[in-house]
Motif scaffolding. Structure first.
Motif, PDB file in Angstrom:
ATOM      1  N   TYR A 284      53.301  36.689  48.648  1.00 38.67           N
ATOM      2  CA  TYR A 284      51.989  36.470  49.263  1.00 38.67           C
ATOM      3  C   TYR A 284      51.596  35.044  48.960  1.00 38.67           C
ATOM      4  CZ  TYR A 284      46.898  36.954  49.912  1.00 38.67           C
ATOM      5  OH  TYR A 284      45.595  36.801  50.317  1.00 38.67           O
TER       6      TYR A 284
ATOM      7  N   TYR B 207      43.499  28.232  49.582  1.00 42.79           N
ATOM      8  CA  TYR B 207      42.079  28.299  49.277  1.00 42.79           C
ATOM      9  C   TYR B 207      41.445  26.924  49.466  1.00 42.79           C
ATOM     10  CZ  TYR B 207      42.395  32.985  47.232  1.00 42.79           C
ATOM     11  OH  TYR B 207      42.559  34.336  47.045  1.00 42.79           O
TER      12      TYR B 207
ATOM     13  N   PHE C 135      43.850  24.338  47.632  1.00 45.99           N
ATOM     14  CA  PHE C 135      44.836  24.871  46.693  1.00 45.99           C
ATOM     15  C   PHE C 135      45.770  25.831  47.412  1.00 45.99           C
ATOM     16  CE2 PHE C 135      43.214  23.345  42.683  1.00 45.99           C
ATOM     17  CZ  PHE C 135      41.843  23.211  42.873  1.00 45.99           C
TER      18      PHE C 135
ATOM     19  N   SER D 288      49.010  40.748  47.021  1.00 46.56           N
ATOM     20  CA  SER D 288      47.824  39.937  47.299  1.00 46.56           C
ATOM     21  C   SER D 288      46.747  40.068  46.237  1.00 46.56           C
ATOM     22  CB  SER D 288      47.247  40.311  48.664  1.00 46.56           C
ATOM     23  OG  SER D 288      46.925  41.693  48.685  1.00 46.56           O
ATOM     24  N   ALA D 289      46.663  41.185  45.553  1.00 44.71           N
ATOM     25  CA  ALA D 289      45.610  41.363  44.557  1.00 44.71           C
ATOM     26  C   ALA D 289      46.114  41.113  43.149  1.00 44.71           C
ATOM     27  CB  ALA D 289      45.027  42.763  44.659  1.00 44.71           C
ATOM     28  N   ARG D 290      47.324  40.648  43.054  1.00 48.00           N
ATOM     29  CA  ARG D 290      47.919  40.413  41.738  1.00 48.00           C
ATOM     30  C   ARG D 290      47.629  39.008  41.244  1.00 48.00           C
ATOM     31  NH1 ARG D 290      49.501  45.295  39.514  1.00 48.00           N
ATOM     32  NH2 ARG D 290      50.428  46.598  41.136  1.00 48.00           N
ATOM     33  N   GLN D 291      48.183  38.680  40.080  1.00 49.37           N
ATOM     34  CA  GLN D 291      48.022  37.370  39.472  1.00 49.37           C
ATOM     35  C   GLN D 291      48.403  36.256  40.446  1.00 49.37           C
ATOM     36  OE1 GLN D 291      50.319  36.999  35.917  1.00 49.37           O
ATOM     37  NE2 GLN D 291      50.493  34.781  36.057  1.00 49.37           N
ATOM     38  N   LEU D 292      47.438  35.393  40.758  1.00 40.52           N
ATOM     39  CA  LEU D 292      47.697  34.249  41.613  1.00 40.52           C
ATOM     40  C   LEU D 292      48.129  33.066  40.761  1.00 40.52           C
ATOM     41  CD1 LEU D 292      44.621  34.490  44.008  1.00 40.52           C
ATOM     42  CD2 LEU D 292      47.006  34.657  44.713  1.00 40.52           C
TER      43      LEU D 292
ATOM     44  N   PHE E 131      48.429  29.146  41.048  1.00 43.58           N
ATOM     45  CA  PHE E 131      47.898  28.101  41.905  1.00 43.58           C
ATOM     46  C   PHE E 131      48.666  26.790  41.758  1.00 43.58           C
ATOM     47  CE2 PHE E 131      43.882  29.548  43.774  1.00 43.58           C
ATOM     48  CZ  PHE E 131      43.646  30.708  43.075  1.00 43.58           C
ATOM     49  N   GLY E 132      48.666  26.007  42.851  1.00 42.03           N
ATOM     50  CA  GLY E 132      49.112  24.632  42.772  1.00 42.03           C
ATOM     51  C   GLY E 132      48.021  23.790  42.125  1.00 42.03           C
TER      52      GLY E 132
ATOM     53  N   ASN F 141      44.924  44.034  48.394  1.00 39.37           N
ATOM     54  CA  ASN F 141      44.024  43.265  49.251  1.00 39.37           C
ATOM     55  C   ASN F 141      43.721  41.904  48.649  1.00 39.37           C
ATOM     56  OD1 ASN F 141      43.232  46.330  49.882  1.00 39.37           O
ATOM     57  ND2 ASN F 141      42.819  45.057  51.665  1.00 39.37           N
TER      58      ASN F 141
ATOM     59  N   GLN G 246      41.890  38.496  47.280  1.00 41.87           N
ATOM     60  CA  GLN G 246      40.918  38.288  46.222  1.00 41.87           C
ATOM     61  C   GLN G 246      39.800  37.372  46.714  1.00 41.87           C
ATOM     62  OE1 GLN G 246      42.622  37.472  42.294  1.00 41.87           O
ATOM     63  NE2 GLN G 246      44.612  38.093  43.064  1.00 41.87           N
TER      64      GLN G 246
END
Lengths: 112, 112
Positions: free
Chosen positions: A32, A36, A89, A96-100, A102-103, B99, B101
């Motif tokens: 995923y 943002y 970002f 999708s709802a898991r640990q994101l 980020f760049g 879903n 965040q």
């Protein structure tokens, strides 16, 4: 360990131009890939997201291109507007709802 | 529909103190994640709560702890504050485990 690398760090574009931001990931388990947008003093807001079963997704002026073999994805902002000036970002996760993860962010400035 | 809200907006503490940050998830969302965003960097995952249970933790020491309540609101507690804990703390909620965040506006913590 930085698992999502983002470039460029900053970008200046003229109004009406195309803004392109690139990201590369390492973990092949990611499935995923959201982008943002964050304005100063605000939390990140989801712009658009893609899953690896498609190579491109378009929503309005925003397009994600995804290259699974190269482990890269990019955000294209068409007809860039001064109101698009913000920090962008990329992120990746396993679900999708898991640990994101980020760049490091790209500060976009669109000149009027 | 009310989005994700966080309190307080700003907070100043001194080194060694303890702090509690609060988050109200979007209506109906049962999953809450906390992220730390240092100045000029992308958010870093702290931990996630799903139906009042911790459901994943990032690379943060045990002095970072949390709770999720039956109404799915959440708290982030940080003990023995260090100068490097100065950051924007973001809460994000999602409708379920699969879903997207949605982020709140964040709490700006300054440790002196």
């Amino acid at each position: 360990q930085q698992q999502v690398k983002q470039s460029p760090q900053s970008l200046i574009v003229q109004k009406g131009g195309i803004s392109i931001i690139n990201c590369a990931y390492e973990n092949t388990a990611f499935d995923y890939f959201p982008w943002y947008q964050q304005f100063p003093g605000k939390g990140p807001a989801l712009l658009i997201a893609i899953r690896p079963d498609v190579s491109e997704k378009k929503e309005g002026r925003f397009t994600i291109s995804f290259n699974k073999s190269a482990k890269q994805f990019s955000l294209h902002i068409m007809d860039s507007q001064p109101g698009d000036s913000a920090t962008y970002f990329c992120a990746a996760s396993k679900g999708s709802a898991r640990q994101l993860t980020f760049g490091s962010g790209t500060q976009l400035t669109v000149l009027p | 529909e009310t989005g994700v809200t966080q309190s307080p907006t700003h907070l100043i503490k001194t080194r060694g103190q303890q702090v509690t940050l609060r988050c109200s998830s979007q209506s109906g969302h049962n999953t809450v994640s906390w992220y730390q965003q240092a100045l000029g960097q992308g958010p870093q995952f702290i931990f996630q709560y799903y139906r009042e249970e911790e459901n994943g933790r990032g690379n943060f020491p045990p002095r970072f702890s949390g709770l999720q309540f039956p109404n799915y609101s959440s708290e982030l507690n940080v003990n023995a504050l260090e100068l490097d804990d100065s950051a924007l703390y973001l809460c994000a909620s999602s409708l379920s485990q699969n879903n997207e965040q949605f982020f709140g506006p964040g709490t700006r913590l300054t440790v002196l």
